[in-house]
Design an enzyme around this catalytic site. Structure first.
Site, PDB file in Angstrom:
ATOM      1  N   SER A  14      -0.018 -11.190 -29.264  1.00  0.00           N
ATOM      2  CA  SER A  14      -0.348 -12.675 -29.234  1.00  0.00           C
ATOM      3  C   SER A  14      -0.126 -13.307 -30.699  1.00  0.00           C
ATOM      4  CB  SER A  14      -1.916 -12.940 -28.421  1.00  0.00           C
ATOM      5  OG  SER A  14      -2.778 -12.293 -29.686  1.00  0.00           O
ATOM      6  N   LYS A  15       0.059 -14.247 -30.674  1.00  0.00           N
ATOM      7  CA  LYS A  15       0.204 -15.173 -31.800  1.00  0.00           C
ATOM      8  C   LYS A  15      -0.876 -15.237 -32.892  1.00  0.00           C
ATOM      9  CE  LYS A  15       0.881 -19.949 -31.938  1.00  0.00           C
ATOM     10  NZ  LYS A  15       1.223 -21.060 -31.236  1.00  0.00           N
ATOM     11  N   ARG A  16      -1.897 -15.125 -32.197  1.00  0.00           N
ATOM     12  CA  ARG A  16      -3.392 -15.046 -33.194  1.00  0.00           C
ATOM     13  C   ARG A  16      -3.139 -13.910 -33.782  1.00  0.00           C
ATOM     14  NH1 ARG A  16      -5.616 -18.809 -35.073  1.00  0.00           N
ATOM     15  NH2 ARG A  16      -7.697 -17.744 -35.188  1.00  0.00           N
TER      16      ARG A  16
END
Length: 498
Positions: free
Chosen positions: A258-260
RNA sequence: GCCCCCAUCGUCUAGAGGCCUAGGACGCCACCCUUUCAAGGUGGAGAUCAGGGGUUCGAAUCCCCUUGGGGGCACCA
């Protein structure tokens, strides 16, 4: 050309994601290997989140990677190619509409008038009762008359697909036999929103059927959705394609990438100077292997070997270190002109950002290739490596010029002597082979370790302790500038020592 | 909570009953090369194949259970 038809169906709701690129790659590889057709379809039915900018990012990113499709839109505003178009879902609304009408007419789907508040209440009640969330089926029980009057009153309604009791079983090409009890699907699911726009589960099936997809190769996150799709294929009277669910690409903590937690946008990797050959090579080996010990492979070489049998079942952590290593391997394999062309934009960017004072010419870079090629894990590192060549006034912290074993006085002395030696070398014979012997002789004559002398010169002239080989560096700098920087360093040391 | 999937060195993986006292690669460590940094070479540490039961003459490989991890359960895709 075989009957095999595969596709990548990105949704322009975000930039090209590593996972999307990997899925696209596997589909493309499978098509190339089998002589099948690979196409691209834009799933843009989430109008609220879809943008033209994301569409451009995805299409150009895929092109950049060298993943090309036989059918579909090539550019964000361009026309489609291929016999099954249009390849944008928002342009296929009529198709979904007639498919829905068919389902409605056969009572395989029905109008649902439940409000968001009602649905929310149902959900909360289920949560409180510790039951899995599912649609209660309220509107499915309505009689035709009730439905007609509610429809007239409500004006708009969503449409749900009836999920009947039963078992859905299929043979996944990478996982083997998989089975689902339809009672665990969450009840009748929505296929068309209240505003009339169709939903993913529905459009994907209508389109895969209409576009004659033979193999659906996608991420494992869709495995649980597959029974819904199979139910829809059957209801619509279409043959069910073969499914192949790819293992997920993971964050270091083994959750879905994920981007996070990770850098997921392909454009960010491009901006750093990862090259397509390495990304393709790396991604292909994430979740797939040749079954041999080969690992540095081009797209063509991979396509020749690709198969679904060697696809791994478990998720794979994205390992940037390994990507960098592969990137370095591929950079070393590029032809000179090619490398220069790819390096230029990074130097231009350094110039624009003010990190260097001018952009070198292609020829200047080409000459430097032998000394930088093996020192570039990513193209973006070029500025750090040799940017000092295009800086007009180099400022060097005097403290860094002094080698570990030396003091300031020795360093001044050394640089002064070195300057004299270098100055003696004429402009014509200013070559690495001509510079090294006299400087070594100098070190020996004065009882210095050559490495210390060289380090002092290196830092004085480049501002850094890690550089390409010193003599090549001096030549690249040119006699005049080398002397000038030596003088500046000597001055700096003089003021530092008082 | 329910359903589904998965499980070999830190990471990516080879392995489809005996070739495995488990191989390769990245990373890590050491040494060699060497003016720094890289690259390259050599060597090393690192996995009782998640655990426990079976099946078999023999299991990392087959079966079952347990544990662990992940994914999915939207009028997102």
């Amino acid at each position: 050309m075989s009957d095999i038809r595969v596709r990548i169906a990105p949704s322009p709701t975000g930039p090209l994601h590593v996972g999307t690129a990997r899925t696209a790659l596997f589909n493309a590889l499978y098509a190339r290997h089998t002589g099948g057709t690979f196409f691209l379809r834009l799933e843009d039915t989430d109008v609220a989140r879809s943008t033209l900018a994301f569409e451009t990012d995805i299409l150009t990113g895929l092109h950049w990677l060298g993943i090309s499709w036989d059918e579909g839109p090539d550019t964000a505003d361009g026309a489609d190619r291929g016999p099954y178009g249009p390849y944008r879902q928002m342009q296929r609304l009529e198709l979904y509409k007639s498919a829905v009408e068919d389902l409605l007419a056969r009572d395989l789907a029905y109008l649902c008038f439940c409000t968001a508040a009602e649905l929310d209440a149902d959900r909360k009640a289920q949560e409180a009762a510790r039951l899995p969330p599912r649609y209660v089926g309220r509107c499915g029980l309505l009689t035709a008359d009730e439905r007609a009057s509610r429809s007239a009153a409500a004006g708009s309604a969503a449409i749900r697909f009836r999920v009947r009791p039963g078992i859905v079983a299929f043979e996944d090409a990478v996982r083997g036999p998989v089975e689902f009890d339809t009672s665990n699907l969450g009840g009748d699911f929505v296929i068309v929103r209240g505003d009339g726009t169709p939903l993913y589960h529905f459009t994907v099936v209508v389109d895969d059927a209409a576009m004659k997809v033979s193999h659906v190769i996608r991420g494992e996150d869709h495995l649980s959705n597959t029974p819904k799709h199979i139910l829809l294929f059957r209801a619509l009277g279409h043959p069910v394609p073969t499914f192949a669910h790819l293992p997920l690409i993971l964050n270091p903590d083994r959750t879905k990438m994920s981007k996070r937690k990770s850098q997921t946008a392909i454009s960010d990797y491009i901006a750093e100077g990862f090259i397509r050959e390495a990304i393709v090579n790396y991604l292909a080996l994430l979740g797939w292997s040749t079954g041999t010990e080969e690992e540095i492979l081009s797209f063509e070489e991979i396509a020749a070997r690709f198969d679904l049998d060697h696809v791994q079942k478990g998720g794979a952590v994205f390992d940037r270190e390994r990507l960098e290593w592969l990137n370095g391997q591929w950079i070393r394999r590029l032809a000179d002109e090619d490398l220069v062309t790819r390096l230029l934009p990074f130097l231009e960017a350094d110039h624009v950002a003010g990190r260097i004072d001018r952009t070198p010419t292609a020829e200047e870079i080409r000459i430097l290739l032998p000394m930088i090629r093996e020192r570039l894990p990513i193209l973006g590192a070029v500025g750090d490596l040799i940017g000092f060549l295009w800086i007009d006034r180099l400022t060097v912290d005097p403290a860094t010029i002094v080698p570990k074993r030396w003091d300031i006085a020795t360093t001044r002395d050394g640089l002064h002597a070195a300057r004299a030696v270098i100055a003696e070398t004429g402009a014509v014979s200013f070559e690495a082979d001509e510079l090294e012997p006299p400087l070594r002789a100098l070190a020996e004559a004065r009882g210095w370790k050559a490495g210390d002398l060289f380090m002092a010169i290196r830092v004085a002239v480049t501002g850094r302790t890690a550089t390409p080989p010193l003599f090549d560096t001096l030549v690249a700098l040119g006699r005049d500038r080398a002397l000038q920087r030596l003088d500046a360093a000597i001055d700096a040391l003089a003021s530092a020592s008082g």
